[in-house]
Design an enzyme around this catalytic site. Structure first.
Site, PDB file in Angstrom:
ATOM      1  N   GLY A 289     -13.507   4.386 -26.230  1.00 48.67           N
ATOM      2  CA  GLY A 289     -14.753   3.713 -25.900  1.00 48.67           C
ATOM      3  C   GLY A 289     -15.249   2.787 -26.990  1.00 48.67           C
TER       4      GLY A 289
ATOM      5  N   CYS B  39      -9.552  -0.482   7.166  1.00 51.15           N
ATOM      6  CA  CYS B  39      -8.685  -1.632   6.981  1.00 51.15           C
ATOM      7  C   CYS B  39      -8.117  -2.072   8.329  1.00 51.15           C
ATOM      8  CB  CYS B  39      -7.557  -1.279   6.013  1.00 51.15           C
ATOM      9  SG  CYS B  39      -6.322  -2.588   5.856  1.00 51.15           S
TER      10      CYS B  39
ATOM     11  N   CYS C  48      -7.588  -3.874   3.050  1.00 54.96           N
ATOM     12  CA  CYS C  48      -7.471  -3.229   1.743  1.00 54.96           C
ATOM     13  C   CYS C  48      -7.432  -4.300   0.660  1.00 54.96           C
ATOM     14  CB  CYS C  48      -6.178  -2.423   1.655  1.00 54.96           C
ATOM     15  SG  CYS C  48      -6.187  -0.941   2.637  1.00 54.96           S
TER      16      CYS C  48
ATOM     17  N   CYS D 233      -1.716  -1.159   0.894  1.00 54.32           N
ATOM     18  CA  CYS D 233      -1.774  -1.494   2.313  1.00 54.32           C
ATOM     19  C   CYS D 233      -0.358  -1.657   2.888  1.00 54.32           C
ATOM     20  CB  CYS D 233      -2.577  -2.786   2.473  1.00 54.32           C
ATOM     21  SG  CYS D 233      -3.153  -3.096   4.143  1.00 54.32           S
TER      22      CYS D 233
ATOM     23  N   CYS E 293      -3.963  -1.632   7.956  1.00 54.40           N
ATOM     24  CA  CYS E 293      -3.298  -0.335   7.838  1.00 54.40           C
ATOM     25  C   CYS E 293      -4.172   0.824   8.294  1.00 54.40           C
ATOM     26  CB  CYS E 293      -2.821  -0.097   6.407  1.00 54.40           C
ATOM     27  SG  CYS E 293      -4.148   0.334   5.267  1.00 54.40           S
TER      28      CYS E 293
END
Lengths: 281, 256
Positions: free
Chosen positions: A33, A241, A266, A272, A244
């Site tokens: 971080g 989607c 997607c 996908c 798909c």
């Protein structure tokens, strides 16, 4: 000139630069971080196109790696195609569009839907690594705030979101607290992807213009900031989607004609396509 | 009983020039100390040193902390000093725009200190902010408005609310009534007097306005050229000034 006759070193950068960047990467991994400064180089592409990500990728690539590059989840957009070709040419590495087959994935603003596994490296292109930047413009002050872990200001922003919109309206670049210590901007990924920041893979973040690198080693504890009475919610469009049929992936809205027709598909093209090849529709 | 703040020999120079030199005083809990003097006499330098905005060149300032008793704030680690500054201390600036965040709402301005000390419940933060707005006579319905839409007097009251929300014990004020018209000044002074009494605040108030000192301060310190030339109970100093400079200062006030 390198040994193989190319007018550049392996993966374009010279060895000294790569060593400098690897040092920064090791420090970033050691202190998850923390924004580590590095001597960002000019790259043969404009700032904002992923100069940070490209330098990190160049520094971690080995000749045996298989590289995948995505831009907003897609393998076939300009940025993704040109960076993939760049490394195919300068490093001669194999490339793929399959998440599962890749060992190094450079990404602009998405984390693939397919869960990453141990041994994979995900490299993010970061525009502005400083989560406090739009709240506190002075770099000297933000550094001091990170050093002293003074992060109350971050919640002022979330407070303001709720006061104005009734909910936390930050949908991307959603701030996270890493291992209970540093607040980090996870680059402009949608907050849908925030839970995936706790990963088995190594996550590296490179900001070229700002000359900063930060990192998340595998299994790092990453919490999205929130209020007790307004908890974090990973948002996605309400829909499935159209290609798909996935109901759990992050969706892009696509206009299909000039009469208001629109579908959701997607954002992750590999996810996908894999689903469609497997017979889902 | 120990003083809340003990300042000894505080010195700050700007190169060869003197900001303030050898200033010392004791401030007791619940006491209001006025610091007067003309422009350039070192009042603001003194306050900025105490607030940690300027590093002093010498001297000590012992603050009676809740946890560990008297500590010298000039020799505290920076993190500790900043924590003190947003919990037990408050700093009200002359220009409210310097002390406020103008690009976030009034509620967020008041709530900032609460969030800085770890409050993480939106509803509770908002309720506390609304209470404080009411307390400084700002309509709580304006909690989501930005301070840039407030009048000068409202901004100053908002700044006071934002500072007092963590219940500090020591408040430093730099010309809090400067730049406000007289009727707004009077209301603000009235409000301050009420808050000081109700919350038992110890206040160091810097001003060049002797009327403000007369209204608020228990004791007064007169500064000239960076040094304290006279100090004592407010009425004594203003009614029976001893130092020639104080006499000049008191006699230059125009009677309305």
């Amino acid at each position: 000139m390198s040994a193989d006759g190319l007018p550049w070193g392996f993966a374009y950068l010279d060895e000294g630069t790569k060593r400098m960047i690897r040092r920064a990467l090791l420090k970033a991994l050691a202190v998850p971080g923390l924004q580590v400064p590095f001597a960002s180089r000019e790259m043969p592409m404009p700032y904002g196109w992923g100069t940070g990500g490209v330098q990190v990728t160049a520094s971690v690539l080995t000749p045996d790696d298989v590289l995948k590059v995505i831009d907003q989840g897609a393998d076939d957009t300009t940025n993704a195609v040109s960076i993939r070709r760049f490394f195919a040419r300068t490093a001669g590495v194999a490339t793929t569009t399959r998440t599962a087959e890749a060992t190094v994935i450079q990404t602009r603003h998405r984390i693939p839907e397919t869960p990453l596994r141990e041994g994979q490296i995900l490299v993010f292109q970061v525009p502005i690594p400083e989560p406090l930047r739009f709240l506190e413009p002075r770099e000297t002050e933000t550094r001091r705030m990170h050093a002293l872990a003074e992060y109350g200001l971050m919640h002022v922003k979330l407070y303001e979101d709720i006061a104005r919109h009734g909910h936390i309206a930050t949908t991307y670049a959603y701030p996270v607290l890493v291992e209970g210590r540093y607040v980090m901007d996870p680059s402009p990924i949608p907050k849908f992807d925030n839970p995936k920041l706790c990963s088995e893979a190594i996550l590296l973040f490179g900001a070229g213009r700002e000359a900063r690198i930060h990192a998340l080693p595998p299994h790092t504890r990453v919490e999205s900031l929130a209020f007790e009475d307004h908890p974090f919610e990973p948002a996605r469009a309400a829909g499935i989607c159209a290609l798909c049929g996935a109901a759990d992936s992050y969706l892009d809205e696509v206009l299909t004609d000039d009469r208001g027709g629109r579908i959701f598909v997607c954002s992750d093209t590999d996810f996908c396509e894999t689903r469609r090849a497997g017979g889902a529709s | 009983m120990t003083p809340l703040l003990e300042v000894r020999n505080l010195t700050r120079r700007y190169g060869a020039r003197t900001g303030c030199e050898g200033v010392g005083f004791d401030l007791w809990p619940g006491e209001v100390l006025g610091i007067v003097g003309e422009s350039g006499s070192g009042k603001t330098t003194l306050l900025n040193c105490l607030a940690g905005l300027l590093p002093p060149d010498g001297g000590e300032a012992w603050f009676d902390t809740r946890e560990a008793g008297p500590r010298d704030v000039f020799r505290m680690p920076e993190g500790e000093r900043r924590r003190l500054a947003r919990t037990d201390w408050a700093f009200v600036r002359q220009n409210p725009r310097d002390g406020l965040r103008l690009n976030v709402s009034a509620g967020a301005n008041v709530g900032e200190r609460l969030m800085a000390v770890g409050a993480r419940h939106y509803g509770a933060i908002r309720a506390e902010a609304a209470r404080w707005l009411e307390r400084v006579e700002i309509d709580p319905a304006r909690i989501d408005d930005r301070p840039s839409t407030f009048s000068g007097g409202m901004q100053q009251r908002l700044q006071i609310a934002r500072n007092l929300v963590t219940r500090p014990r020591l408040v430093l004020m730099d010309e809090p009534t400067g730049g406000l018209d007289v009727s707004v000044q009077a209301r603000l002074l009235d409000l301050l007097r009420g808050l000081v009494r109700d919350l038992g605040l110890a206040v160091v108030i810097v001003t060049h306005d002797l009327a403000v000192v007369r209204l608020l301060a228990h004791r007064v310190m007169v500064m000239k050229d960076g040094r304290v030339v006279e100090e004592g109970l407010t009425d004594r100093v203003l009614d029976d000034p001893r130092h020639p400079y104080t006499q000049l200062l008191v006699s230059s006030v125009l009677a309305a």
